[in-house]
Design an enzyme around this catalytic site. Structure first.
Site, PDB file in Angstrom:
ATOM      1  N   GLU A 253      46.333 104.314  95.477  1.00  0.00           N
ATOM      2  CA  GLU A 253      45.091 105.048  95.222  1.00  0.00           C
ATOM      3  C   GLU A 253      45.227 105.926  93.977  1.00  0.00           C
ATOM      4  O   GLU A 253      46.243 106.569  93.783  1.00  0.00           O
ATOM      5  CB  GLU A 253      44.736 105.917  96.436  1.00  0.00           C
ATOM      6  CG  GLU A 253      44.544 105.142  97.729  1.00  0.00           C
ATOM      7  CD  GLU A 253      43.308 104.242  97.709  1.00  0.00           C
ATOM      8  OE1 GLU A 253      42.499 104.347  96.774  1.00  0.00           O
ATOM      9  OE2 GLU A 253      43.192 103.413  98.636  1.00  0.00           O
TER      10      GLU A 253
ATOM     11  N   ARG B 266      33.020 107.087 108.862  1.00  0.00           N
ATOM     12  CA  ARG B 266      32.249 105.921 109.306  1.00  0.00           C
ATOM     13  C   ARG B 266      32.488 105.662 110.776  1.00  0.00           C
ATOM     14  O   ARG B 266      31.690 104.996 111.441  1.00  0.00           O
ATOM     15  CB  ARG B 266      32.586 104.717 108.407  1.00  0.00           C
ATOM     16  CG  ARG B 266      33.722 103.887 108.777  1.00  0.00           C
ATOM     17  CD  ARG B 266      34.297 102.967 107.706  1.00  0.00           C
ATOM     18  NE  ARG B 266      35.741 103.076 107.741  1.00  0.00           N
ATOM     19  CZ  ARG B 266      36.504 102.534 108.685  1.00  0.00           C
ATOM     20  NH1 ARG B 266      35.973 101.812 109.637  1.00  0.00           N
ATOM     21  NH2 ARG B 266      37.804 102.708 108.665  1.00  0.00           N
TER      22      ARG B 266
ATOM     23  N   CYS C 283      42.175 109.547 105.707  1.00  0.00           N
ATOM     24  CA  CYS C 283      43.133 109.253 104.628  1.00  0.00           C
ATOM     25  C   CYS C 283      42.749 109.973 103.346  1.00  0.00           C
ATOM     26  O   CYS C 283      43.585 110.616 102.710  1.00  0.00           O
ATOM     27  CB  CYS C 283      43.223 107.749 104.360  1.00  0.00           C
ATOM     28  SG  CYS C 283      44.109 106.860 105.647  1.00  0.00           S
TER      29      CYS C 283
ATOM     30  N   HIS D 225      47.393 102.890 100.398  1.00  0.00           N
ATOM     31  CA  HIS D 225      46.848 102.199 101.569  1.00  0.00           C
ATOM     32  C   HIS D 225      47.586 100.874 101.775  1.00  0.00           C
ATOM     33  O   HIS D 225      47.924 100.179 100.805  1.00  0.00           O
ATOM     34  CB  HIS D 225      45.349 101.928 101.391  1.00  0.00           C
ATOM     35  CG  HIS D 225      44.477 102.987 102.014  1.00  0.00           C
ATOM     36  ND1 HIS D 225      43.575 103.733 101.304  1.00  0.00           N
ATOM     37  CD2 HIS D 225      44.367 103.398 103.324  1.00  0.00           C
ATOM     38  CE1 HIS D 225      42.951 104.575 102.126  1.00  0.00           C
ATOM     39  NE2 HIS D 225      43.404 104.388 103.353  1.00  0.00           N
TER      40      HIS D 225
END
Ligand code: PCA
Length: 216
Positions: free
Chosen positions: A79, A89, A142, A164
């Site tokens: 990232e 979500r 995260c 990730h």
């Protein structure tokens, strides 16, 4: 010299999280002159930042890499940027689903990784691991941990960032449609290499990160 390597509890109804499996496989291992210290973070908007702060205070690490699972991604996903946004979500492991909130009201819109992200990607690819750079760590726990990490270490010179990981094959086998996956042994080898490159550092790639938040 300490390297802090974090992973997360399983979340979203899963029984296992590759990020913690990889972190614990590398716990106590020497990398160059440093030693890896694995810490497990809860997938919780309240618990994860607390545990992260505790680990940073306890270890005073020279390098920090936080790991998380990103189902659906086929590569080791390094990232580049943490955003000051929480927009869950799904519910976290405490049953909370905060929407449209800042991670920290008093902080910039975003922080860049201070890891040598391109050197890490290139080293992984050269060694045959599927790896790429990512411009979003999402807006779930995260990204929150990544943002907290970068905020706490901004200006300290400690290199830190987030990676990730793909699902493990046993997780992928249960999902429909079947997502891409990568075996645990391969993930462990790849992250060990990524840590070695992060420790060595490549200032030319980290230069942008020293400027703080993106300006455009
Ligand atoms: N992945 C989630 C949180 C914990 C994890 O391993 C995420 O991408 O936000």
């Amino acid at each position: 010299m300490n390297i802090l390597l974090t992973g997360f509890d399983p979340f979203g109804g899963e029984a296992i999280n590759p990020s913690w499996e990889v972190a614990r496989a590398l716990d106590c291992q020497p990398i160059g002159a440093a030693r890896v210290h694995a810490r497990r973070l809860p997938t919780s908007f309240t618990g994860a930042p607390e545990q992260l702060a505790r680990a940073l205070a306890e270890l005073a690490p020279a390098v920090v890499v936080a790991l998380g699972q990103a189902s659906g991604r086929a590569e080791i996903s390094i990232e580049r940027v943490a955003v000051n946004l929480i927009d869950a979500r799904i519910a976290d492991n405490d049953g909370h689903r905060p929407l449209d909130l800042p991670v920290r009201a008093d902080a910039p819109a975003a922080y860049f990784s201070t890891l040598p992200v391109k050197a890490m990607r290139d080293a992984l690819r050269d060694a045959g691991h599927p790896a790429g750079l990512s411009l979003t760590a999402g807006a779930f726990v995260c990204n929150q941990v990544f943002f907290e990490l970068q905020h706490r270490l901004a200006g300290t010179g400690v290199r830190s960032g987030f990676i990730h990981l793909p699902s493990l094959p046993e997780q992928a086998a249960r999902a429909q449609p079947v997502p891409p996956s990568m075996g645990l042994a391969a993930q462990v080898v790849a992250i060990r290499l990524a840590l070695a490159v992060a420790l060595a550092g490549h200032p030319e790639h980290a230069a942008v990160a020293d400027e703080g938040a993106p300006t455009s």
